[in-house]
Scaffold this active site. Sequence first.
Site, PDB file in Angstrom:
ATOM      1  N   SER A 112     -46.654 -21.333 -14.296  1.00  0.00           N
ATOM      2  CA  SER A 112     -46.081 -20.916 -15.742  1.00  0.00           C
ATOM      3  C   SER A 112     -45.760 -19.444 -16.128  1.00  0.00           C
ATOM      4  O   SER A 112     -45.341 -18.756 -15.247  1.00  0.00           O
ATOM      5  CB  SER A 112     -46.620 -21.596 -16.948  1.00  0.00           C
ATOM      6  N   HIS A 113     -46.557 -18.959 -17.130  1.00  0.00           N
ATOM      7  CA  HIS A 113     -46.084 -17.527 -17.625  1.00  0.00           C
ATOM      8  C   HIS A 113     -46.917 -16.668 -16.755  1.00  0.00           C
ATOM      9  O   HIS A 113     -46.905 -15.517 -17.146  1.00  0.00           O
ATOM     10  CB  HIS A 113     -46.376 -17.555 -19.232  1.00  0.00           C
ATOM     11  N   ASP A 276     -39.724 -18.701 -19.544  1.00  0.00           N
ATOM     12  CA  ASP A 276     -40.889 -18.089 -18.792  1.00  0.00           C
ATOM     13  C   ASP A 276     -40.562 -18.684 -17.335  1.00  0.00           C
ATOM     14  O   ASP A 276     -39.610 -19.353 -17.169  1.00  0.00           O
ATOM     15  CB  ASP A 276     -42.111 -18.860 -19.506  1.00  0.00           C
ATOM     16  N   ASP A 278     -41.770 -20.928 -15.511  1.00  0.00           N
ATOM     17  CA  ASP A 278     -41.358 -22.546 -15.334  1.00  0.00           C
ATOM     18  C   ASP A 278     -40.197 -23.169 -16.114  1.00  0.00           C
ATOM     19  O   ASP A 278     -40.024 -24.328 -16.092  1.00  0.00           O
ATOM     20  CB  ASP A 278     -42.475 -23.333 -15.252  1.00  0.00           C
ATOM     21  N   ASP A 280     -40.162 -23.505 -19.292  1.00  0.00           N
ATOM     22  CA  ASP A 280     -40.553 -24.411 -20.632  1.00  0.00           C
ATOM     23  C   ASP A 280     -40.825 -23.553 -21.995  1.00  0.00           C
ATOM     24  O   ASP A 280     -40.760 -24.219 -23.186  1.00  0.00           O
ATOM     25  CB  ASP A 280     -41.700 -25.424 -20.534  1.00  0.00           C
ATOM     26  N   ARG A 281     -40.729 -22.410 -22.038  1.00  0.00           N
ATOM     27  CA  ARG A 281     -40.903 -21.661 -23.138  1.00  0.00           C
ATOM     28  C   ARG A 281     -39.653 -20.998 -23.472  1.00  0.00           C
ATOM     29  O   ARG A 281     -38.817 -20.899 -22.783  1.00  0.00           O
ATOM     30  CB  ARG A 281     -41.964 -20.389 -22.952  1.00  0.00           C
ATOM     31  N   LYS A 375     -42.377 -29.379 -23.077  1.00  0.00           N
ATOM     32  CA  LYS A 375     -41.587 -28.340 -23.975  1.00  0.00           C
ATOM     33  C   LYS A 375     -40.360 -27.826 -22.928  1.00  0.00           C
ATOM     34  O   LYS A 375     -40.479 -27.915 -21.933  1.00  0.00           O
ATOM     35  CB  LYS A 375     -42.560 -27.211 -24.344  1.00  0.00           C
TER      36      LYS A 375
HETATM   37  C1  VG1 Z   1     -51.184 -21.567 -23.205  1.00  0.00           C
HETATM   38  C2  VG1 Z   1     -50.526 -21.670 -24.737  1.00  0.00           C
HETATM   39  C3  VG1 Z   1     -50.437 -23.063 -25.057  1.00  0.00           C
HETATM   40  C4  VG1 Z   1     -49.571 -23.686 -23.803  1.00  0.00           C
HETATM   41  C5  VG1 Z   1     -50.062 -23.263 -22.593  1.00  0.00           C
HETATM   42  C6  VG1 Z   1     -49.246 -23.865 -21.435  1.00  0.00           C
HETATM   43  O1  VG1 Z   1     -52.481 -21.949 -23.309  1.00  0.00           O
HETATM   44  O2  VG1 Z   1     -51.427 -21.296 -25.688  1.00  0.00           O
HETATM   45  O3  VG1 Z   1     -49.813 -23.271 -26.387  1.00  0.00           O
HETATM   46  O4  VG1 Z   1     -49.231 -24.997 -24.145  1.00  0.00           O
HETATM   47  O5  VG1 Z   1     -50.368 -21.992 -22.335  1.00  0.00           O
HETATM   48  O6  VG1 Z   1     -47.802 -23.268 -21.515  1.00  0.00           O
HETATM   49  P1  VG1 Z   1     -54.049 -21.477 -23.273  1.00  0.00           P
HETATM   50  O7  VG1 Z   1     -54.880 -22.447 -23.125  1.00  0.00           O
HETATM   51  O8  VG1 Z   1     -54.006 -20.016 -22.380  1.00  0.00           O
HETATM   52  O9  VG1 Z   1     -53.933 -20.697 -24.835  1.00  0.00           O
HETATM   53  V1  VG1 Z   1     -47.139 -22.794 -20.058  1.00  0.00           V
HETATM   54  O10 VG1 Z   1     -45.665 -22.215 -20.512  1.00  0.00           O
HETATM   55  O11 VG1 Z   1     -48.157 -22.024 -19.278  1.00  0.00           O
HETATM   56  O12 VG1 Z   1     -46.942 -24.143 -19.188  1.00  0.00           O
HETATM   57 CO    CO Z   2     -44.395 -22.440 -19.107  1.00  0.00          CO
END
Ligand code: VG1
Ligand code: CO
Length: 543
Positions: A112-113, A276, A278, A280-281, A375
Amino acid sequence: MIQTIKTTPFGDQKPGTSGLRNRVSVYQQTNYVENYLQAIFDSLEGFVGQTLVIGGDRRFYNDVAIQTAIRMAAANGFSKVMVGQNGLLSTPAASHVIRHYRAFGGLVLSASHNPGGPDGDFGIKYNVGNGGPAPEKITNAVYDRTQEIDSYKTIDAPDVALDQIGVQRSGDMVVEVIDPVADYAALMETLFDFAAIEDLFASGFTMTFDAMNAITGPYAHAILENRLGAPKGTVKNGAPLPDFGKGHPDPNLVYCKDMFDLLMTAAGPDFGAASDGDGDRNLIIGKYRFVTPSDSLALLAANAHLAPGYKAGIAGIARSMPTSAAADRVAEKLGIAMHETPTGWKFFGNLLDAGRVTICGEESAGTGSNHVREKDGLWAVLLWLNIVAARKQSVDEIVREHWAIYGRNYYTRHDYEEVDATIASKLVDDLRAQLPGLVGQNFGEDLQVAYANDFKYHDPVDGSISVKQGIRIGFANGSRIVLRLSGTGTVGATLRLYLERYEAADGRHDLDTQVALEPLIKLSEQFAGIKQRTGRQEPSVIT
Ligand code: VG1
Ligand code: CO
């Protein structure tokens, strides 16, 4: 032809908020990917003869892991794999493909991010048949299985040509390489008034979209530029690169600062957005107006009926606990249900499946609806464009009118990244120990503690209970301090401190966010002592 290969467990294959994330170097260890995939397959039942979807954000190591996953899917008994061309599928597109083709589930290969490249992170996430992230029951079973695994199954077969759309084979299993964009783009067209958005662009409305060299590039080019008529060049950094151009594919005000600065000038475009790694953000910035993700959730929920896909209204809203309560006020006014869930999209799946909610969101720049079970970054951008086109107002005007009706929830998140894990967990434990004594106490004029506890979620659909989902200290005036440990970081611990203060409809809505929240920021330091205990002067990231 099926080979059973001996292996030994790795101690660290515990899925976090969103799949298993680790440094690429960790994933490159012999059998690391294989063990985890086999543990997933061993934790599932009934997939023999079914279809598995595979895709990812093209980050470094995707090409290797996807070929491994295809061979192992064949050996474990899937009859078909559907994989995006060149291994590409954004997280929301993968969710849609799983649902659309009634696949058994899917693998999303992404962190992801988190940054990518040989020195960055890699990740594997398993999604179930509703298209959403595996619930805790499955992720816990997967982890247990990784602790005892002694062999995995694969086949001796050449790599699949992922660049060729069409049907191939891996052993006896069918592998269909699909266009990663087409099905998703068609879904978006059913939800939004594309003609109105086309007119908006034709009338001279300008936008910039930063795909951050990650997965949304092909989707944004296809939908915004080729379909909706936004001029070429609207989409920036639109080619997915294995190292994301050495950038950090997290669409926030730190990593998209240049876009923010541009939107704050007269010469800048009317609208700026980003997604981001992947896809989804979403980041939404109007001219002279950054929209916090928590506000965006509330605004999208309040205006969703302006888009054809939601014209009958929405059934309910869900938000993660740390997300501001701005959306709660919308739910109240609409007379619909509001649900508060733990962090992570996997907790929204049951509510969406049961039809209890239509729109969900998180403060971390994630919003989505019942169209998929993840998302969805571009979905949020398109809904915003649809609303702007329908209301014929600027983002800034829409946000201000919203605050005038509902009041404003000032909101910020302070992240302290790569903190020593022992210090971080002791800090959380010590804060937890103080909680019972805080209730009823006054701190300054208007901060009386109304409740202080660990958030515990009782899923109203399947009855499951999730404990210790973040510490929350709530005040009588609606202000809140929330602290939790991230479940997506890969080095040390990341502390997330969330701060919120409500200013009523007739209140002051033009304060600087950090100034408005200063008393709460100070108080949180008094309670938790993050700066003092970690030796950090400032948060690593403020969003
Ligand atoms: C973070 C965010 C959470 C989100 C998750 C995955 O998790 O706070 O809201 O759902 O990333 O997003 P954490 O446990 O680091 O707070 V993504 O865009 O990585 O799929
Ligand atoms: Co993501």
